[in-house]
Design a protein around this motif. Structure first.
Motif, PDB file in Angstrom:
ATOM      1  N   LEU A  73       0.834  -1.204   0.000  1.00 44.55           N
ATOM      2  CA  LEU A  73       0.000   0.000   0.000  1.00 44.55           C
ATOM      3  C   LEU A  73       0.871   1.257   0.000  1.00 44.55           C
ATOM      4  O   LEU A  73       0.615   2.214  -0.745  1.00 44.55           O
ATOM      5  CB  LEU A  73      -0.918  -0.007   1.218  1.00 44.55           C
TER       6      LEU A  73
ATOM      7  N   SER B 193      -6.402  -9.044   9.641  1.00 41.43           N
ATOM      8  CA  SER B 193      -6.875  -8.061   8.666  1.00 41.43           C
ATOM      9  C   SER B 193      -6.533  -6.643   9.083  1.00 41.43           C
ATOM     10  O   SER B 193      -6.304  -5.778   8.256  1.00 41.43           O
ATOM     11  CB  SER B 193      -8.383  -8.198   8.475  1.00 41.43           C
ATOM     12  N   ASP B 194      -6.478  -6.402  10.388  1.00 43.85           N
ATOM     13  CA  ASP B 194      -6.249  -5.035  10.869  1.00 43.85           C
ATOM     14  C   ASP B 194      -4.827  -4.803  11.349  1.00 43.85           C
ATOM     15  O   ASP B 194      -4.497  -3.693  11.790  1.00 43.85           O
ATOM     16  CB  ASP B 194      -7.227  -4.708  12.006  1.00 43.85           C
TER      17      ASP B 194
ATOM     18  N   GLY C 247       0.104  -2.798  10.212  1.00 48.58           N
ATOM     19  CA  GLY C 247      -0.523  -2.170   9.046  1.00 48.58           C
ATOM     20  C   GLY C 247      -1.790  -2.865   8.587  1.00 48.58           C
ATOM     21  O   GLY C 247      -2.726  -2.244   8.106  1.00 48.58           O
TER      22      GLY C 247
ATOM     23  N   ASP D 234      -4.302  -5.744   6.458  1.00 49.79           N
ATOM     24  CA  ASP D 234      -4.569  -6.200   5.103  1.00 49.79           C
ATOM     25  C   ASP D 234      -3.783  -7.460   4.735  1.00 49.79           C
ATOM     26  O   ASP D 234      -3.672  -7.799   3.554  1.00 49.79           O
ATOM     27  CB  ASP D 234      -4.291  -5.092   4.082  1.00 49.79           C
TER      28      ASP D 234
ATOM     29  N   PHE E 198      -5.032  -1.096  12.426  1.00 51.37           N
ATOM     30  CA  PHE E 198      -5.825  -0.189  11.618  1.00 51.37           C
ATOM     31  C   PHE E 198      -7.089   0.218  12.365  1.00 51.37           C
ATOM     32  O   PHE E 198      -7.788  -0.627  12.908  1.00 51.37           O
ATOM     33  CB  PHE E 198      -6.208  -0.907  10.323  1.00 51.37           C
TER      34      PHE E 198
END
Lengths: 333, 333
Positions: free
Chosen positions: A175, A224-225, A272, A274, A330
């Protein structure tokens, strides 16, 4: 409001027939000809249901390829099913479109079809609607587990090993590279940079591991987060803590190169998000069998720490010093 | 993208705990503490699954009361379950928020809680995400039916009577009044005008009729996009046509007053949508029992026409003349 809309353009029924009916092979989808779908789990089983939405400008770039958007939308849901030990059974798609463009829809639906097939997760139904704002894709996915066999977020016990699949941080670094628009590859080769961006665009959910988790894991969560934050969630739900060693967190070659050049990217890697890998707690007596089963499932796993009774997650560096993060994951808002 | 977001504000977990956990009483919701929910249908049953989203500026006004937005979002899904003969079992909520405001969320969740209770449809899980665009609410609702008993859109046969619940056109007229912002009530009393606007804001799904439909209807659809268009869909799916008599379409007193004053509002009434009533095809030999059962369920029903073999839906006025519409229903794009 509805009346203020244009009468021109594609109608919803036509759009569904052309682009989405080919994905709806399951009998319960009723060929998308009704207002609802049918879903039935086998006797002795139950459904695991999860829903995740992605919004242009927040979770992906509006300019991303429609193929990537479709895949990410489905895969973030498949990742939840994987972490819960569920076998994919089908999904419902809600597509909020600023305006329907044929070429875009064709590629979106085409990619979704491939993934639906690859993950044995057919389209059951959905809703396509107009939005005046950014494109969004909201998916509800169903999986099946034997009754009571869902791998929960809680259940980890002191002594359990914290294991993680794949490599961590690639998507968050990807990203970063994508936001730099290739102007600065931070010393990476074009190929290595692309591999990281690709990890951000199209995650690889760990569905082949779901049965292995059901058999051997005491608790699991999909990352995911951010790794640290998600391990925190697992520990918090379990009423325990964890000690994680940075040196043991599995990294791709590209991520290693970046970290060597810019050590301060460590927080990005660990918080981070994802990743769409799976973090889980494996009891020591299951460790060997878990590793062997993961290998047979072709999913790389690594031990990154262990569960402790004391609450809180401590992350230590090579010298054993505790690392502090300004935020562990996140934030959705 | 995710990284560009503010670190300030409510975190998702806190938001869920405060506002949505009180709605999640079902055991399968796992108190919203996991990434997925569990759903199991009784033996001999299956799930009917439907999903409908609403977007500010398209399906409702951003300035609408949060109570009304919450109720409409859930009720449009409950309406689908009702038309399919399914008993509500639970729902998943995806909430796309421009920014989370406590007072708004409190009222939204409070109203949703009341409806979830009233319709026996508990919250099972969901996703709350940030959007840079208009607020949206996407709901996936589950209902149960005995296996094979879902009332489908197709199945109507020539000779079947077309029946409709409640009154038609109120919501579309209410929207018209709301768009005029009270400057012109088109001759209605303030109370009558408000009753129409209310019908637009908060539909009354016909869930008490679901069992009656399962027993007596050959096909059914909920009237969401406009009566004529939705009857067209039912007929098209069934490979038949229909003849509808405008004089028999049930109207509220307020709608009658408006139509008397402005006859050209007829198209709005018959094709405007947002009624969330049910249109169904009842075989002649079931008609008496259907009427009696609907009465016991306290749902008014009216016969508005019948199914014919010839495809297409013909709508005739008092003098038997065919009425043509420039469009038969709300277009989603």
């Amino acid at each position: 409001m509805r009346k203020a809309e244009s009468r021109a353009g594609m109608d919803e029924e036509g759009l569904i027939a052309r682009f989405f009916r080919p994905l709806a092979g399951a009998p319960g989808a009723l060929s998308l000809l009704d207002d609802a779908a049918l879903a039935r789990h086998p006797a002795g089983h139950e459904f695991v249901v999860t829903t995740d939405a992605i919004v242009a400008g927040v979770h992906f770039f509006a300019s991303d390829q429609p193929d990537a958007i479709a895949r990410k939308a489905l895969r973030v849901n498949l990742s939840d099913l994987a972490a819960k030990g569920a076998a994919p059974a089908g999904f419902l798609l809600t597509l909020g479109l600023p305006k329907p463009r044929e070429a875009w829809l064709k590629r979106f639906a085409g990619a979704l079809r491939l993934d639906a097939k690859a993950f044995a997760c057919p389209l059951l139904g959905g809703d396509t609607i107009k939005t005046t704002g950014p494109l969004f894709v909201s998916i509800t996915a169903f999986g099946t587990v034997p009754i009571g066999a869902m791998v929960q977020r809680h259940g980890a016990k002191p002594g359990d090993r914290i294991m993680v699949t794949g490599t961590i941080g690639d998507a968050a670094l990807g990203l970063l590279l994508k936001q730099g628009r290739g102007r600065d590859r931070l010393g990476l080769t074009a190929k290595a940079a692309k591999s990281l961006v690709q990890r951000y665009l199209i995650p690889t959910p760990r569905n082949p591991l779901s049965v292995v988790l059901r058999r051997h894991a005491r608790a699991a969560i999909d990352v995911s987060d951010g790794l640290v934050g998600d391990v925190c969630k697992l520990c918090h739900a379990s009423g325990v803590g964890a000690e994680l060693a940075v040196a043991r967190v599995p990294l791709s070659a590209a991520a290693k190169t970046l970290l060597d050049a810019k050590p301060n990217l460590l927080a990005t890697v660990l918080t981070g998000g994802d990743d769409f890998e799976i973090a889980c707690a494996i009891p020591p007596d299951q460790l060997r069998r878990f590793r062997a089963a993961a290998q047979r499932a072709n999913v790389p796993v690594a031990e990154i720490g262990h569960v402790v009774a004391k609450r809180g997650v401590r992350v230590t560096d090579q010298e054993g010093k505790v690392i502090r993060f300004t935020k562990t994951s996140f934030s959705h808002f």
